[in-house]
Scaffold this active site. Structure first.
Site, mmCIF file in Angstrom:
data_model
loop_
_atom_site.group_PDB
_atom_site.id
_atom_site.type_symbol
_atom_site.label_atom_id
_atom_site.label_comp_id
_atom_site.label_asym_id
_atom_site.label_seq_id
_atom_site.Cartn_x
_atom_site.Cartn_y
_atom_site.Cartn_z
ATOM 1 C CB CYS A 181 3.458 0.083 2.756
ATOM 2 S SG CYS A 181 2.861 1.071 4.106
ATOM 3 C CG ASP A 193 -2.830 7.101 3.156
ATOM 4 O OD1 ASP A 193 -2.013 7.720 2.452
ATOM 5 O OD2 ASP A 193 -3.983 6.849 2.787
ATOM 6 C CB CYS A 205 1.564 2.702 0.829
ATOM 7 S SG CYS A 205 0.690 3.441 2.223
ATOM 8 C CG ASP A 206 -3.679 3.223 1.982
ATOM 9 O OD1 ASP A 206 -3.224 2.080 2.166
ATOM 10 O OD2 ASP A 206 -4.279 3.851 2.860
ATOM 11 C CE LYS A 207 -5.329 7.666 -0.694
ATOM 12 N NZ LYS A 207 -4.968 6.912 0.502
ATOM 13 C CB CYS A 238 -2.496 -1.421 7.134
ATOM 14 S SG CYS A 238 -1.568 0.073 7.557
ATOM 15 C CD GLU A 245 -6.973 7.732 4.337
ATOM 16 O OE1 GLU A 245 -6.294 7.356 5.309
ATOM 17 O OE2 GLU A 245 -7.098 7.059 3.302
ATOM 18 C CB SER A 275 -8.201 5.386 7.388
ATOM 19 O OG SER A 275 -7.593 4.114 7.436
#
EC number: 4.2.1.9
Length: 577
Positions: free
Chosen positions: A56, A88, A129-131, A201, A453, A479
């Site tokens: 990521c 994650d 990435c996510d956060k 992702c 998650e 997730s």
């Protein structure tokens, strides 16, 4: 480009570059090869979440160089710095996941501290990435600087046995392997090809969901989130973002001029119609909090309830971010939403034009395969639903994208687990029954701590073919890759004495995503009696350090699990000091 005159009399960097008293400060800049001319230009922080933790983030440092070129072309002085990420996919399914949501606050805090400490005038933030995406946007809104956000781009899909695959397929293959339906060799073959490039992702999981939010909310250039990470076109968007932030400085357009209540509603629309991650129900309120806007989980889910779902993306659908980009991306989605009268067109964007003006420039139409016409949607309501009831007075959230309506109501006996590890062990051993509601508690922001998650558990259920035969509820998170009837963010969490702390194995739970209800078949009197007998929150092993501190500070999930008072507590604005 013609050099514009620089008046730093109202810019933060005047505190480090102007006047005789700042000679020592300027000497440091000369030490880094910065010219006298560059010292007296606006300073632009170029923040990345680059690291070697996961694909990521691995391309962000290269993209930052393109941003810096754009800033320099427009006669700004870029100053690159990095912050942390917790990825994650690597943190999933073990103790590391406790660090994930807490990292969002750390990212916002460290970007804020770096900007304040060095008195930068504007911010371009790159995240993968996510956060890291909401964390970076939170810092922009908190500081209220001229700001442009850039997503690092999605990963390319892998190819396996003639079909596209993502990391979601690998998580679910673990369940297949545990069920004896896939050999170890077949699992290894899949894991080696599922993630073939840099990038986050590829499905409409949390990273791509929040990337779409960045465009919809106006903090990112139109269509900048779409190109996969390896595409050279990302450099063009990065350069353009560097030029754009200089225009924002000149026009004094700041992050809170862009992130308004209506902009947040636009962002929630895009999440809903694309079947985005339930985590948007955390991150949108957290971004709103930084601006002092009252916009909580129920506001998000109200919008979800009356937004059609018409973008066919994984995990509920067929396609990945690369496919969305190839058919026109977020601008085409927003064009469809406007056709239905579901977009606030007057909202400002980082281009200096309104959302409506940007949509006017979009020539492409819905392709009917990835993006359906809004008047012929996949389903009439959004892919994410809010729930409320005697089991969740402060709400809960469930993703129903790709789920037939007859599967959106589930009643069954509870099987209670005190943590994710216990639930995963039971699923792995198939120590549960069809028709049950699996309850995983003590996984909220404070109680976890960290609000983990549950992808390992939900993916194992799907891999065992039980995704539609059991339901799962938790005060933790899911997730964006989660499939099945899985309810998260149940509030108040168990550690705060919410009803989820009082459930016993065998209690009858009803999840009704059609009518937005989450209830347990217990009277108010019984719940009150159980609350009186409740021994209090479960102790954790985190008695010090960052996770202890996070658990002490974090607020309710409904309001975004934030850790400070936000704009309501402000006594100054950074840009005006």
């Amino acid at each position: 480009m013609l050099k514009r005159p620089t008046d730093k009399s109202r810019l933060p960097s005047r505190y480090t570059t102007e006047g005789p008293a700042r000679a020592p400060h300027r000497s440091y800049y000369y030490a880094m090869g910065i010219s006298e001319e560059e010292i007296h230009q606006p300073f632009v922080g170029v923040a990345t979440c680059w690291n070697e933790a996961a694909p990521c983030n691995i391309a962000l440092n290269r993209q930052a160089q393109a941003v810096k070129m754009g800033v320099k072309e427009s006669h700004g002085t870029p100053r690159e710095f990095t912050t942390i990420t917790v990825t994650d996919g690597i943190a999933m399914g073990h103790e590391g996941m406790r660090s994930s949501l807490a990292s969002r606050e750390a990212i916002a805090d460290t970007v804020e501290l770096t900007m304040r400490g060095h008195c930068y005038d504007a911010l371009v933030g790159l995240a993968g990435c996510d956060k890291s995406l909401p964390g970076m946007m939170m810092a922009m809104v908190r500081l209220n600087t001229p700001s442009v956000f850039i997503y690092g781009g999605s990963i390319l899909p892998g190819r396996h046995e003639g079909r596209d695959v993502t990391v979601q397929d690998v998580f679910e293959a673990v369940g297949q392997n545990q069920a004896g339906n896939m050999s170890d060799a077949a699992l290894i073959a899949l894991e080696k090809v599922a993630c073939p490039s840099a990038g986050a992702c590829g499905g409409q999981f949390t990273a791509n969901t929040m990337a779409c939010v960045s465009e919809a909310i106006g903090l990112a250039l139109p269509n900048s989130s779409g190109a996969p990470a390896p595409y050279e076109s990302r450099d063009q968007y990065c350069e353009a973002s560097g030029r754009a932030v200089m225009e924002l400085i000149e026009k004094n357009i700041r992050a809170r001029d862009i992130v308004t209540r209506q902009a947040l509603e636009n962002a929630a629309r895009v999440v809903a119609c694309s079947g985005g991650s339930t985590n948007a129900g955390l991150h949108l309120p957290a971004i709103a909090h930084e601006a002092g806007i009252d916009f909580d989980l129920f506001d998000v889910t109200d919008i979800f309830r009356d937004t059609p779902y018409f973008v066919d993306l994984k995990p509920g659908g067929k396609y990945v971010a690369k496919d969305l980009y190839e058919v026109g991306g977020v601008p085409v989605i927003m064009k469809e939403l406007r056709r239905a009268g579901l977009i606030h067109e007057d909202c400002m964007t980082v281009t200096g034009r309104s959302i409506g003006e940007e949509i006017d420039l979009v020539e492409r139409e819905a392709d009917g395969r990835v993006i359906y016409p809004v008047d012929a949607p996949i389903t009439a309501t959004g892919g994410v639903v809010g729930l409320k009831g005697n089991l969740a007075p402060e709400g809960a959230i469930v993703k129903v994208a790709g789920m037939a309506e007859e599967h959106q109501v589930f009643t069954g006996p509870a099987r209670v687990f005190e943590c994710e590890e216990d639930a995963f062990a039971a699923v792995k051993a198939r120590d549960y029954n069809e028709g049950e509601v699996i309850v995983i508690r003590n996984e909220g922001p404070a109680g976890g701590p960290g609000m983990r998650e549950m992808l390992a558990t939900t993916a194992a259920l799907s891999g065992q073919g039980m995704g539609k035969k059991v339901a799962l509820i938790t005060d933790g998170r899911f997730s964006g890759a989660t499939r099945g009837f899985c309810v998260g963010h149940v509030g108040p969490e168990a550690a705060h004495g919410g009803p989820i702390a009082l459930i016993e194995t065998g209690d009858t739970i009803t999840i009704d995503a059609v009518n937005g209800r989450l209830s347990v078949d217990l009277s108010d009197e019984e719940l009150t009696a159980r609350k009186a007998a409740w021994p209090g929150p479960k102790d954790t092993i985190y008695g010090s350090g960052a996770l202890w501190k996070y658990a002490q500070l974090v607020g309710s999930t409904r309001k975004g699990a934030v850790t400070h008072p936000g704009a309501d507590g402000e006594k100054h604005v950074y840009m005006d000091l």
